[in-house]
Design a protein around this motif. Structure first.
Motif, PDB file in Angstrom:
ATOM      1  N   MET A 223       0.909 -36.506  26.034  1.00 51.66           N
ATOM      2  CA  MET A 223       2.158 -35.966  26.575  1.00 51.66           C
ATOM      3  C   MET A 223       1.899 -34.984  27.709  1.00 51.66           C
ATOM      4  O   MET A 223       2.708 -34.862  28.630  1.00 51.66           O
ATOM      5  N   SER A 224       0.769 -34.304  27.665  1.00 55.03           N
ATOM      6  CA  SER A 224       0.412 -33.422  28.779  1.00 55.03           C
ATOM      7  C   SER A 224       0.174 -34.239  30.049  1.00 55.03           C
ATOM      8  O   SER A 224       0.589 -33.850  31.144  1.00 55.03           O
ATOM      9  N   ARG A 227       3.628 -35.430  31.242  1.00 59.32           N
ATOM     10  CA  ARG A 227       4.374 -34.377  31.944  1.00 59.32           C
ATOM     11  C   ARG A 227       3.806 -34.135  33.341  1.00 59.32           C
ATOM     12  O   ARG A 227       4.553 -33.834  34.276  1.00 59.32           O
ATOM     13  N   LEU A 230       5.172 -36.923  35.396  1.00 57.12           N
ATOM     14  CA  LEU A 230       6.614 -36.789  35.602  1.00 57.12           C
ATOM     15  C   LEU A 230       6.958 -35.678  36.598  1.00 57.12           C
ATOM     16  O   LEU A 230       8.029 -35.700  37.204  1.00 57.12           O
ATOM     17  N   SER A 231       6.075 -34.727  36.761  1.00 52.23           N
ATOM     18  CA  SER A 231       6.352 -33.640  37.708  1.00 52.23           C
ATOM     19  C   SER A 231       6.428 -34.156  39.144  1.00 52.23           C
ATOM     20  O   SER A 231       6.991 -33.493  40.020  1.00 52.23           O
ATOM     21  N   MET A 311       9.974 -39.905  28.989  1.00 55.00           N
ATOM     22  CA  MET A 311      11.144 -39.048  29.145  1.00 55.00           C
ATOM     23  C   MET A 311      12.197 -39.368  28.087  1.00 55.00           C
ATOM     24  O   MET A 311      12.890 -38.469  27.602  1.00 55.00           O
ATOM     25  N   GLU A 314      11.248 -37.588  24.785  1.00 56.83           N
ATOM     26  CA  GLU A 314      11.493 -36.142  24.853  1.00 56.83           C
ATOM     27  C   GLU A 314      12.996 -35.845  24.819  1.00 56.83           C
ATOM     28  O   GLU A 314      13.429 -34.873  24.197  1.00 56.83           O
ATOM     29  N   LEU A 453      11.954 -29.935  32.880  1.00 56.79           N
ATOM     30  CA  LEU A 453      10.594 -30.288  33.268  1.00 56.79           C
ATOM     31  C   LEU A 453      10.246 -29.472  34.498  1.00 56.79           C
ATOM     32  O   LEU A 453      11.014 -29.429  35.462  1.00 56.79           O
ATOM     33  N   ASN A 454       9.115 -28.836  34.480  1.00 57.43           N
ATOM     34  CA  ASN A 454       8.701 -28.010  35.615  1.00 57.43           C
ATOM     35  C   ASN A 454       7.567 -28.668  36.378  1.00 57.43           C
ATOM     36  O   ASN A 454       6.883 -29.500  35.862  1.00 57.43           O
TER      37      ASN A 454
END
Length: 454
Positions: A223-224, A227, A230-231, A311, A314, A453-454
């Motif tokens: 998941m890391s 993410r 996805l950023s 996504m 989550e 999400l950052n």
């Protein structure tokens, strides 16, 4: 003009990076990227020559194409981890069967329902299939797909053979994604691993506890990575939208506008039905849309159900859907019961073709039989390229209807596929919500925190 186009694209990407540094929410950056991409795509479509447009799209598409490949790269590991994690979150083995049957049953049933919506929409749209020019190219494309997926090979019209074909003989080969039903094959293999975990849970608790801890760690690492990928979504969404519009012949799309509109009307109807079911299961539609909008918009742009899976999981967790259920439904929904690709889209074309043969597509006998065949052919369709066309041709063949007309609509399938992916993804959420309802899980107590999400 070509140089200016590259400068404008670079400036917009820099602006999106600047907004990220200013902590502008992820969802707003995705929506902004979508809007700017549409505007610039139309502008560049009109201003760039065909040669410059090809050069422009070849270079600009690198960002979006690499991004989609990264998501595809992580999709199989994510499917395996999510399915295994679901088993570690389930206490009793009997729950696995109940959860699995409910999820799969919901996906397949709703694919059939979506097929009926598509058939009805195609009928009332009154699209005259006889007015379409059946070119040799379109006929050849449809015939080739029919030969590959209906006659011979691993893909046959026989339902028993189709069931046998989805089981993997070499799970490691399926992990490479080479088979049409590779994702479903990986899911099946992982299900057996999960069952094996449950069997040793009582007899060898120490080993089972170690496996669970190991899976939790692997999940966090995967998941890391997700993410991290996805950023980059706003930049990918922007470039994908620009190149999609630049690369499409707007006049060709206009000629098929009636069919295009019918597809999106059917999608809206199915989407509304999905919201009704979600509301019945205890999730407020407004609350759901607020959480789901970034995910649905991302699915729309990328037209990738597997790429949107992370996504999706989550977002479902943010709605307080248990991880065991969300992981299973999201994984299953990438490989079966795709109500957009394998449901409503084939339904619309079936109605058009049936009317050219003097058949009333909304007669109960034909409607329910066609819906049944649509549901049965929805297994493993998502793992194929051009899944909507493949599902359509397989079902047309099963109904004894000519397949040639399906080739006519291949030209605009990429644009239709964007909306179909949203409906597909939403079908997984419906499966989760129904499963929670069946198992007595109250979703009204969900937290009100937003997806960020950052």
């Amino acid at each position: 003009m070509l140089f200016v186009s590259f400068v404008i694209m670079a400036a917009v990407i820099y602006g999106l990076i600047y907004l990220k540094k200013k902590k502008v929410p992820f969802s707003k950056r995705v929506v902004l990227a979508l809007g700017i991409g549409v505007i610039l795509g139309i502008v560049f479509n009109q201003l760039l020559s065909s040669t410059d447009g090809t050069v422009f799209s070849d270079w600009i598409s690198i960002i979006g194409s690499v991004y989609v490949k990264l998501l595809q790269m992580i999709a199989i590991p994510l499917v395996m981890v999510c399915v295994l994690l679901a088993f570690t979150k389930i206490e009793m083995k009997t729950n696995v069967v109940k959860l699995g049957v409910t999820i799969v049953g919901t996906l397949i049933t709703f694919a059939g329902i979506a097929g009926m919506v598509g058939i009805a929409t195609g009928y009332f749209a009154n699209i005259d299939g006889k007015t379409f020019t059946l070119s040799q190219t379109a006929l050849s494309a449809a015939t080739e797909i029919e030969q590959n997926y209906v006659a011979g090979g691993d893909h046959t019209l026989s339902l028993p053979q189709k069931i046998i074909a989805i089981f993997p003989s070499n799970p490691f080969y399926d992990m490479t994604g080479q088979r049409a039903s590779a994702t479903l094959g990986v899911v099946i293999f992982t299900l057996f691993l999960g069952i094996a975990y449950l069997k040793i849970k009582e007899r060898k608790p120490q080993e089972a506890a170690f496996f669970k801890q190991w899976m939790d760690s692997i999940y966090e690492i995967i998941m890391s990575v997700v993410r991290l990928f996805l950023s980059f979504a706003p930049y990918a969404v922007f470039t994908i939208m620009v190149t999609t519009i630049v690369n499409n012949d707007l006049s060709a799309v206009w000629k098929l506008a009636q069919f295009f509109v019918a597809c999106y009307v059917a999608m809206l109807i199915v989407f509304a039905l999905q919201l009704v079911i979600i509301a019945f299961c205890g999730i407020s539609p407004l609350r759901y849309l607020k959480r789901a909008f970034p995910v649905l918009s991302f699915a729309f742009i990328t037209a990738s159900s597997a790429g949107s899976m992370a996504m999706n999981i989550e977002m479902q967790e943010d709605l307080s859907i248990p991880k065991g259920i969300s992981s299973l439904s999201a994984s299953f929904a990438t490989s079966m019961g795709m109500c957009g690709c394998a449901g409503l889209y084939p339904g619309i074309i079936i109605a058009i073709v049936a009317m050219t043969q003097g058949i009333n597509p909304i007669s109960p006998q034909f409607l329910f039989y066609a819906a049944f065949m649509i549901a049965m052919t929805s297994f493993g369709i998502a793992g194929t390229g051009g899944g909507g066309t493949v599902a359509t041709i397989i079902t047309l063949s099963a109904l004894g209807l000519p397949v040639g007309l399906a080739g006519v609509f291949i030209a605009i399938e990429p644009l239709v596929d964007m909306g179909r992916t949203v409906v597909n993804l939403n079908g997984g959420v419906v499966a989760s919500a129904v499963t929670c309802k069946v198992n007595g899980i109250d979703l009204k107590e969900a937290k009100a925190s937003d997806l960020t999400l950052n």
